[in-house]
Design a protein around this motif. Sequence first.
Motif, PDB file in Angstrom:
ATOM      1  N   GLU A  89       0.491  -1.497  -6.792  1.00 45.44           N
ATOM      2  CA  GLU A  89       0.186  -2.099  -5.488  1.00 45.44           C
ATOM      3  C   GLU A  89      -0.229  -3.560  -5.654  1.00 45.44           C
ATOM      4  O   GLU A  89      -0.024  -4.374  -4.773  1.00 45.44           O
TER       5      GLU A  89
ATOM      6  N   LYS B 283      -6.817  -4.663  -9.477  1.00 42.58           N
ATOM      7  CA  LYS B 283      -7.273  -4.357  -8.119  1.00 42.58           C
ATOM      8  C   LYS B 283      -8.474  -5.217  -7.732  1.00 42.58           C
ATOM      9  O   LYS B 283      -8.511  -5.810  -6.648  1.00 42.58           O
TER      10      LYS B 283
ATOM     11  N   ASN C 260      -2.598   4.261  -5.138  1.00 40.78           N
ATOM     12  CA  ASN C 260      -2.302   3.314  -6.223  1.00 40.78           C
ATOM     13  C   ASN C 260      -2.155   3.996  -7.569  1.00 40.78           C
ATOM     14  O   ASN C 260      -1.495   3.480  -8.463  1.00 40.78           O
TER      15      ASN C 260
ATOM     16  N   THR D  41       0.865  -1.175   0.000  1.00 38.33           N
ATOM     17  CA  THR D  41       0.000   0.000   0.000  1.00 38.33           C
ATOM     18  C   THR D  41       0.900   1.222   0.000  1.00 38.33           C
ATOM     19  O   THR D  41       1.662   1.420   0.946  1.00 38.33           O
TER      20      THR D  41
END
Lengths: 63, 299
Positions: free
Chosen positions: B260, B277, B253, B248
């Motif tokens: 990430e 994601k 991001n 993180t």
Amino acid sequence: MELLKAIYPWGPLLFGLGFLAPVIAALMTNLGVQAPLGLTEIQTGLIVGGTWGLVAKFGGRWI
Amino acid sequence: MSVAEAQSPAEVDKDQERRLYREEMAIAKKYIGPFPVVMALWCFSNLLCWLALWPLVIFDVIPLWAGFLIATANVALCYLPSHEAQHSNYANPGTPLRWLNELIGYVSTIPLVLPFKIARYTHMLHHKHTNDPKLDPDYEVIAPTWQQAMLKTVRRMQPGFPNSYGVVLSENADDPAAKRAGLEGMVQSLAYWGILCTLAWSGYALEAAFLWWVPRMLGTIYISLFLSWWPHHPMDEMGRYRNTRSFTHKLGNIVAFGMEDHIIHHLHPGMPLNRNKAAFRELRPILEARGCRLEDHHG
């Protein structure tokens, strides 16, 4: 190809003369910096760029 | 990938291994399929923006400093659409849209002057040998901190520092793909330096310097930091489930260019960046069970 192989090690010097020199000259003009010793901006650029290129070629570093 | 290749670093029995593998693949399949429209639009809009800067700056529509900032962002942003093309994520060989895949691969990285064939060749080796000190072409980025990683990228740009991609190509000189990549790279580099010098001697030296030359250096540092160093740091583990971490980033991001969740990319390179994601969220319990490096910290 052989010609390129011969030229490649001299890349930093060519870059100093071919690109840095006019960039230095343009920066001097834009920033209002006077060229020393009665030289023109582009002459100064060629001297500084060429010298810097040689230092990079033989020293292996620009900075 | 087979079940045998999908060995978990965590201690799991064979039945659990098979179950995790099946579940992982079922989830991944959902995100791999559709054409990555976002990434294709990203490529062309970013390239058009960078190209538009030239007349806009030359004709004084926008100041050079503004052009410089936008160009730097363009250079940093131009790699990722090409990265999808390296993995043939727009279209596989032999499919109707293959030309588009290759076109994006070639044109996206024009601002970065990263030849597509070299990028693809070395990136495939990076996936095959991630974090291997001898075989991973990206291993040179290794550094104890992110600040030192940036300085190292500057060092790697110096003429006395061996170009790791050039070394890889010369080590594989008998491979026709490496030979072709080297040739294309040479042509592209010569064109770049030729264009820069021509512009500089035609009265556009500052435009050449601040719309391309300096942005390219800054973009390279940024890309190297977020795409190579951050997801693989400290580069001391190999193996499918340990060679890449999730993390993180305190700036988010987007600033991290979606890295990430780079662990998802290494597990499933066919999945486009903009779906990583969502896939990560769904895959997380499986990755935890497998003992992956899920480092949710601001490192």
